[in-house]
Write a protein that holds these residues in place. Structure first.
Motif, short mmCIF file in Angstrom:
data_model
loop_
_atom_site.label_atom_id
_atom_site.label_comp_id
_atom_site.label_asym_id
_atom_site.label_seq_id
_atom_site.Cartn_x
_atom_site.Cartn_y
_atom_site.Cartn_z
N UNK A 95 0.81 -1.35 0.16
CA UNK A 95 0.13 0.05 0.23
C UNK A 95 0.82 1.28 0.03
N UNK A 96 1.87 1.21 0.78
CA UNK A 96 2.75 2.38 0.82
C UNK A 96 3.51 2.72 -0.29
N UNK A 97 4.07 1.69 -1.26
CA UNK A 97 4.62 1.89 -2.37
C UNK A 97 3.55 2.21 -3.51
N UNK A 119 7.26 -0.69 7.42
CA UNK A 119 6.39 -2.08 7.03
C UNK A 119 7.46 -3.14 6.70
N UNK A 120 8.57 -2.70 5.71
CA UNK A 120 9.72 -3.49 5.35
C UNK A 120 10.15 -4.23 6.39
N UNK A 121 10.41 -3.66 7.50
CA UNK A 121 11.27 -4.11 8.58
C UNK A 121 10.43 -5.30 9.35
N UNK A 122 9.02 -4.95 9.29
CA UNK A 122 8.28 -6.07 9.88
C UNK A 122 8.29 -7.50 9.01
N UNK A 123 8.79 -7.29 8.03
CA UNK A 123 8.91 -8.44 7.08
C UNK A 123 10.67 -9.09 7.33
#
Length: 412
Positions: A95-97, A119-123
């Motif tokens: 969604x952010x991208x 969000x990336x770091x929650x991956x």
């Protein structure tokens, strides 16, 4: 409580698809689409703005990574510790991208990019902890699948395709954002982490127990306890800056330093194709050989020599020879490093009950260094021009290797 073991036949495909699905799109957007969109908005200040985005991203990534790792370690669900955070992080990143692609100006783009960083770091933090699910005699193979194959595909494979979208960078944000969500979902389904609800009664602390200053201080153990972990972490930062100082500005290096003109797209594709081939090759051979010969620290430490050599070749040979030699050397060095460095870090973690937290912090080297490197590179460019980037890359790469070789708990 028995440790969860997931068979390699499920774990390895997930460890290849998973990191490729988050790292590849991120690398493409960070090194190509984001600089292109920034240049579209404000070309005269593009270098300074890339540094601004990187600085803000570094702060957000550091905070979100620690939070994500800690929450993942303490999660109990029918889907396991990691899966809920992986899926949630991938969805928000997508969604952010999409929001970034629709941004009308720099402030909105910065906001969308920061949400995406979080969000990336929650991956990242939960996914790297999958390596700990590997059986004891297959840990290097699992690490090699994640770093050598998955991250090689992510670091280089996607840029080959991403370069095709340089003229349609807004569409690129959307396509690669969606790809992350789909890829992470597939990897999570393949790994199929078992429920850990049964652990709750063992691991959950009483609700009335208060956090003391001593507990807070123990989050990061003192140097005498965590020495080797800290050495590996600092080495990762130096090695990462050495690598990303070049790759983070590869678009501008090609256009403003090497003056490739209309050959910029093909040059970027060539570099990434060569690095992909060697990265994948190392991913296939480094892990199994490490498991067989029980050697780990030395190949990780010496891999930085290839990165340093590649940087010098671009400095001295500013033509096709320099570009190709850099790609060969960096491909071997990054392939070897990525194949084994996560396992090395797993071996020196000071608290095995907080695997995702410590591996997540360590893997900030894949996001934070992409933030630090452009800031350092921007200062170097301002003082010495683009040529200074390659000297910085050479020095930082060598320091990273020296620090790895100082680790004591892993003999070789």
């Amino acid at each position: 409580m028995n440790k969860v073991i997931i068979p390699l036949k499920r774990l390895i495909p997930g460890l290849i698809i998973g990191p490729a699905s988050w790292l590849g799109p991120y690398i493409v957007m960070n090194s190509l689409f984001l600089p292109a969109l920034i240049q579209h908005f404000d070309a005269p200040h593009k270098v300074e703005l890339v540094a601004l985005f990187s600085t803000c991203g570094m702060i957000v990534a550091a905070l979100s990574n620690m939070i994500a790792g800690a929450l993942s370690d303490k999660t109990h669900s029918r889907f396991g510790k990691r899966a809920p955070w992986l899926m949630g992080g991938a969805f928000v990143f997508m969604l952010a991208m999409i929001a970034a692609s629709l941004s009308p100006n720099i402030p909105i783009l910065l906001t969308a990019w920061m949400v995406g960083q979080a969000a990336l770091n929650f991956i990242v933090a939960p996914m790297v902890a999958w390596i700990d699910f590997a059986p004891e005699d297959g840990r290097a193979t699992a690490s090699s699948a994640y770093g050598g194959l998955g991250m090689a595909l992510g670091n280089n494979g996607f840029n080959v395709v991403g370069a095709l979208f340089l003229s349609q960078f807004r569409l690129g944000f959307i396509i690669f954002g969606i790809f992350t969500f789909i890829g992470v979902s597939i990897a999570t389904l393949i790994v199929h982490e078992p429920s850990n609800l049964a652990e709750q009664s063992v691991t959950t602390q009483p609700a009335h127990q208060k956090l003391t200053l001593k507990d807070a201080a123990a989050i990061f153990p003192r140097w005498s306890v965590g020495r080797d972990y800290y050495l590996a972490l600092i080495a990762k930062l130096f090695q990462g800056v050495g690598n990303f100082a070049i790759t983070g500005y590869i678009l501008y290096i090609m256009t403003d330093f090497l003056h490739r003109g209309n050959q910029t797209q093909s040059a970027i594709q060539l570099i990434n194709l060569i690095m992909l081939i060697f990265g994948v090759f190392m991913g296939f051979v480094a892990g199994p050989l490490s498991d067989k010969f029980k050697i780990l620290k030395l190949p990780v430490g010496f891999s930085t020599l290839f990165l340093a050599f590649g940087a010098l070749m671009l400095f001295f040979f500013r033509d096709n020879l320099g570009i190709i030699t850099y790609a060969f050397a960096a491909g071997i060095g990054m392939g070897l490093w990525n194949s084994l460095d996560n396992l090395l870090n797993l071996e020196v973690i000071p608290d095995q009950n907080r695997v995702a937290f410590f591996l997540g912090i360590y893997n900030l080297g894949n996001t934070v260094t992409q933030a630090i490197a452009p800031v350092i590179a921007a200062g170097v460019i301002a003082l010495f021009g683009y040529a200074g980037i390659f000297i910085i890359s050479f020095i930082f790469s060598l320091i990273g290797g020296i620090l790895i070789l100082q680790i004591k708990s892993v003999k070789r």
